[in-house]
Design an enzyme around this catalytic site. Structure first.
Site, PDB file in Angstrom:
ATOM      1  N   TYR A  80     151.243 -61.963 -20.928  1.00 27.89           N
ATOM      2  CA  TYR A  80     151.410 -63.137 -21.779  1.00 27.89           C
ATOM      3  C   TYR A  80     152.089 -62.698 -23.063  1.00 27.89           C
ATOM      4  O   TYR A  80     151.739 -61.661 -23.630  1.00 27.89           O
ATOM      5  CB  TYR A  80     150.030 -63.725 -22.074  1.00 27.89           C
ATOM      6  CG  TYR A  80     150.056 -65.172 -22.468  1.00 27.89           C
ATOM      7  CD1 TYR A  80     150.512 -66.153 -21.596  1.00 27.89           C
ATOM      8  CD2 TYR A  80     149.604 -65.565 -23.721  1.00 27.89           C
ATOM      9  CE1 TYR A  80     150.521 -67.486 -21.967  1.00 27.89           C
ATOM     10  CE2 TYR A  80     149.604 -66.903 -24.090  1.00 27.89           C
ATOM     11  CZ  TYR A  80     150.063 -67.853 -23.211  1.00 27.89           C
ATOM     12  OH  TYR A  80     150.074 -69.176 -23.576  1.00 27.89           O
ATOM     13  N   ASN A 165     145.216 -78.166 -24.467  1.00 26.49           N
ATOM     14  CA  ASN A 165     145.787 -79.168 -23.563  1.00 26.49           C
ATOM     15  C   ASN A 165     146.064 -80.528 -24.208  1.00 26.49           C
ATOM     16  O   ASN A 165     147.197 -81.017 -24.112  1.00 26.49           O
ATOM     17  CB  ASN A 165     144.916 -79.300 -22.315  1.00 26.49           C
ATOM     18  CG  ASN A 165     144.919 -78.011 -21.505  1.00 26.49           C
ATOM     19  OD1 ASN A 165     145.940 -77.341 -21.413  1.00 26.49           O
ATOM     20  ND2 ASN A 165     143.790 -77.647 -20.936  1.00 26.49           N
ATOM     21  N   ASN A 191     147.628 -84.189 -12.450  1.00 30.31           N
ATOM     22  CA  ASN A 191     146.172 -84.042 -12.395  1.00 30.31           C
ATOM     23  C   ASN A 191     145.681 -82.833 -13.180  1.00 30.31           C
ATOM     24  O   ASN A 191     144.485 -82.565 -13.224  1.00 30.31           O
ATOM     25  CB  ASN A 191     145.723 -83.937 -10.932  1.00 30.31           C
ATOM     26  CG  ASN A 191     144.227 -84.105 -10.781  1.00 30.31           C
ATOM     27  OD1 ASN A 191     143.621 -84.884 -11.502  1.00 30.31           O
ATOM     28  ND2 ASN A 191     143.635 -83.345  -9.867  1.00 30.31           N
ATOM     29  N   SER A 192     146.589 -82.081 -13.795  1.00 33.94           N
ATOM     30  CA  SER A 192     146.168 -80.944 -14.617  1.00 33.94           C
ATOM     31  C   SER A 192     145.532 -81.458 -15.898  1.00 33.94           C
ATOM     32  O   SER A 192     145.581 -82.651 -16.210  1.00 33.94           O
ATOM     33  CB  SER A 192     147.392 -80.098 -14.971  1.00 33.94           C
ATOM     34  OG  SER A 192     148.220 -80.807 -15.879  1.00 33.94           O
ATOM     35  N   VAL A 194     146.524 -80.935 -18.961  1.00 32.08           N
ATOM     36  CA  VAL A 194     147.561 -81.523 -19.812  1.00 32.08           C
ATOM     37  C   VAL A 194     147.993 -82.869 -19.234  1.00 32.08           C
ATOM     38  O   VAL A 194     148.149 -83.857 -19.961  1.00 32.08           O
ATOM     39  CB  VAL A 194     148.783 -80.583 -19.946  1.00 32.08           C
ATOM     40  CG1 VAL A 194     149.931 -81.288 -20.663  1.00 32.08           C
ATOM     41  CG2 VAL A 194     148.399 -79.307 -20.683  1.00 32.08           C
ATOM     42  N   ARG A 216     148.123 -84.715  -0.611  1.00 28.16           N
ATOM     43  CA  ARG A 216     146.864 -84.096  -0.173  1.00 28.16           C
ATOM     44  C   ARG A 216     146.075 -85.133   0.611  1.00 28.16           C
ATOM     45  O   ARG A 216     146.361 -86.334   0.515  1.00 28.16           O
ATOM     46  CB  ARG A 216     146.077 -83.620  -1.387  1.00 28.16           C
ATOM     47  CG  ARG A 216     145.744 -84.751  -2.358  1.00 28.16           C
ATOM     48  CD  ARG A 216     145.221 -84.227  -3.676  1.00 28.16           C
ATOM     49  NE  ARG A 216     146.321 -83.802  -4.531  1.00 28.16           N
ATOM     50  CZ  ARG A 216     146.184 -83.055  -5.623  1.00 28.16           C
ATOM     51  NH1 ARG A 216     144.989 -82.612  -5.996  1.00 28.16           N
ATOM     52  NH2 ARG A 216     147.217 -82.726  -6.357  1.00 28.16           N
ATOM     53  N   TYR A 283     156.524 -76.816 -19.622  1.00 31.22           N
ATOM     54  CA  TYR A 283     155.424 -76.123 -20.320  1.00 31.22           C
ATOM     55  C   TYR A 283     154.598 -75.260 -19.374  1.00 31.22           C
ATOM     56  O   TYR A 283     153.602 -74.668 -19.784  1.00 31.22           O
ATOM     57  CB  TYR A 283     154.541 -77.129 -21.068  1.00 31.22           C
ATOM     58  CG  TYR A 283     153.759 -78.072 -20.163  1.00 31.22           C
ATOM     59  CD1 TYR A 283     154.346 -79.223 -19.645  1.00 31.22           C
ATOM     60  CD2 TYR A 283     152.434 -77.807 -19.835  1.00 31.22           C
ATOM     61  CE1 TYR A 283     153.636 -80.076 -18.811  1.00 31.22           C
ATOM     62  CE2 TYR A 283     151.718 -78.658 -19.003  1.00 31.22           C
ATOM     63  CZ  TYR A 283     152.320 -79.783 -18.495  1.00 31.22           C
ATOM     64  OH  TYR A 283     151.620 -80.627 -17.662  1.00 31.22           O
ATOM     65  N   LYS A 368     137.964 -77.505 -15.367  1.00 24.62           N
ATOM     66  CA  LYS A 368     138.041 -76.377 -16.284  1.00 24.62           C
ATOM     67  C   LYS A 368     136.690 -75.672 -16.392  1.00 24.62           C
ATOM     68  O   LYS A 368     135.650 -76.317 -16.475  1.00 24.62           O
ATOM     69  CB  LYS A 368     138.459 -76.905 -17.654  1.00 24.62           C
ATOM     70  CG  LYS A 368     138.971 -75.845 -18.574  1.00 24.62           C
ATOM     71  CD  LYS A 368     139.897 -76.395 -19.625  1.00 24.62           C
ATOM     72  CE  LYS A 368     141.286 -76.659 -19.113  1.00 24.62           C
ATOM     73  NZ  LYS A 368     142.066 -75.437 -18.794  1.00 24.62           N
TER      74      LYS A 368
END
Lengths: 373, 373
Positions: A80, A165, A191-192, A194, A216, A283, A368
């Site tokens: 990172y 986020n 669906n994340s 963010v 899905r 992003y 999360k």
């Protein structure tokens, strides 16, 4: 003189504060640290050290909750670009450590007598990018922390996951194109965390969203969930290239802004749906494939392609700008217009956090993962 | 009343004007036209029609020179987003035609008595994108044309090729990043007409250039040619990915601006050499391969990727802005700081122009092909 907290809050009870008051000079910090980059479960280790004594210029904070974000894992791997500070955490340490984690909410438990702008009981987030948050306590100048407005109906999960986020979603919707009510935004990875923030902010601001998700088996359930959050339309990435989708989006209104956290072929297909002169912001790179841009989208359609990284924004903008944003987000949370993300609790011990990091690497998990201290 | 030109210039002699004066009502236009898109040598045809009579609101212009640009060829093929007007060129036509060509210099030969801002003898370029220039004469309102400052030491080749390539170079250097003296720009296709314009403008403005060209047997000659034009450095695209090139460019100074007319792998490699927050402008796709963008260049390095198309700029900016740019370019030509491009003459007859278009399709030829009327 050191000020001590004397009234109870929902987060810190009298009992704990009494303990803090009597034992402040020899409080122990438990932290998950690493002294070199590597495979997280190999290099992460539990480390306890004495909390530096309070000075007239510093505060003590107690962490309440801290998420395990994918970027935290990449940071431990050394992959990172935001490099953590490696430093001796206590005088007795003979090794320099970085503390894992970059996000979280803490509460001020002691304030040096020259400190302005923070008081005991304040809930804070980290003022700068790259502050290690996987620890029980931290000591530092007030400028390390940013106080949050308080509200009874906001959970510590919401606050612990606020600074990456939701702020990313906020800036991407604000900073690249002047969106008016009724304008469309298209995003993948809808669906994340963010993505869900984008849906809710856009809804609150009167902006319409086209939300792209992977197909899905339970797509209908996911569609309903996202629509409940405020999504205008939900479509699947395997239909992005079709004439039907093209016509449909033209009929709805071509988006002025595209938000991409996936990359690869479907991200290129998504770009084709933007209106002329549209802005496209990347992003993330979940598909781990580059974004391929046909020259025509650049030259003739005049799309512009940008990147967004919240850490850079934080480092290059004023505390005041960040405060305005955070206050607006917390205002929406108070109104119930911005909900808690899906999350699973992680117990605060070495094994539980390492297991959670492992799950983060492998990319599964239901929502999360948030460490509760 | 119609004003006639009475004094000779370097471009129009007395003899021709006498002819014009006496025969103005039945002048014939010869044009290379097409009535449908297709293979240029199949669909292009010679067409003669009477020049519409002058009115008080119109001017007549005589074309002097017009280049054959790759975009002109794509336009005849129907593969270009700028669609020409198909129209009856004369009342006697029973077919709608588009006139080939988009660039050129003409001279005003007659002016209607209500016309402001143009006078006989003025040299003009087309005011709008998409004006057919492969013809001997045209009639229209003054707003179709933009007068150029005159200068004895500027050739009609320079004027005929002014409005696309030099203007593209000018805008790309001005509009995407605020370049200061000593700043670096990197460009590929540096030996193209735009590339050579970039080199000369940058030199005139004190900006340094890193010029990427394809490796070739006569690379040393090409390097010398480009350095003579004002190139700071010339490098080959096959070395773009090497550590040596990376170190070398870091030592020179990382460019803030990248100009790409190639695409494909080496265009991605070129992007890696930009400084953080750099701007990258694509205006061509010679390699016919998309530009692949690793997410890290967008997210962490914060590069932004744009396209540039001169036709769009012309259509979205004022005549005044264009006049300022053109006057500055002509000023540099007067000073000798902006030279004639490499060019080969094309005779004005059907076969010669078709052969030249064929060469344009096949991509060979020594320099720009310019029709001399």
């Amino acid at each position: 003189m050191v000020l001590f907290y004397t009234r109870p809050t929902s987060l810190i009870g009298r009992q704990w504060l009494r303990t803090y008051t009597t034992a402040r000079s020899n409080l122990t910090v438990d932290a998950l640290v690493y002294s070199q980059y590597g495979k997280p479960t190999d290099v992460l280790k539990w480390h306890s050290y004495p909390l530096p004594a309070l000075t007239s210029e510093t505060v003590h904070v107690k962490f309440l909750a801290s998420p395990i974000n994918p970027a935290d894992v990449n940071q431990v791997q050394g992959a990172y670009p935001l490099k953590p500070p490696f430093e001796r955490l206590a005088e007795s340490d003979d090794t320099k450590y970085a503390v894992g984690g970059n996000e979280g909410v803490a509460q001020v438990v002691a304030v040096g007598d020259n400190v302005k702008g923070l008081k005991i009981g304040d809930q804070v987030i980290m003022a700068n990018a790259g502050y290690g948050t996987w620890r029980t306590y931290a000591a530092g100048p007030a400028s390390d922390f940013q106080a949050l407005p308080m509200a009874d109906n906001i959970s510590k999960i919401q606050l612990a996951t606020l600074s990456v986020n939701p702020c990313t979603a906020y800036r991407m919707l604000k900073d690249f194109v002047n969106l008016k009510q009724g304008d469309y935004v298209i995003q993948n990875g809808a669906n994340s965390a963010v993505g869900q923030s984008v849906i809710q902010l856009a809804k609150a601001w009167g902006i319409k969203t086209i939300n792209v998700v992977r197909n899905r088996p339970d797509i209908d359930d996911l569609r309903k969930d996202l629509e409940q959050l405020g999504a205008t339309h939900v479509i699947t990435d395997d239909t992005l290239g079709s004439h039907e989708t093209k016509s449909m989006i033209k009929a709805w209104g071509q988006p002025k802004l595209g938000l991409n956290c996936v990359g690869g072929k479907s991200a290129t297909e998504m770009a084709r749906h933007l209106s002329a002169n549209g802005q496209y912001v990347t992003y993330g790179a979940m598909a781990r494939a580059p974004l391929a841009l046909p020259a025509s989208l650049l030259i003739f359609k005049n799309l512009a392609f940008h990147g967004f990284w919240m850490s850079r924004w934080t480092d290059t903008h004023s505390v005041e700008e960040r405060t305005n944003m955070v206050n607006e987000l917390i205002g929406l949370m108070k109104q119930g217009a911005f909900t808690e993300p899906k999350w699973t609790p992680v117990e605060w011990n070495e094994q539980a956090v390492k297991t959670a990091v492992d799950q983060g690497i492998q990319g599964f998990g239901t929502g999360k993962q948030v460490i509760l201290f």
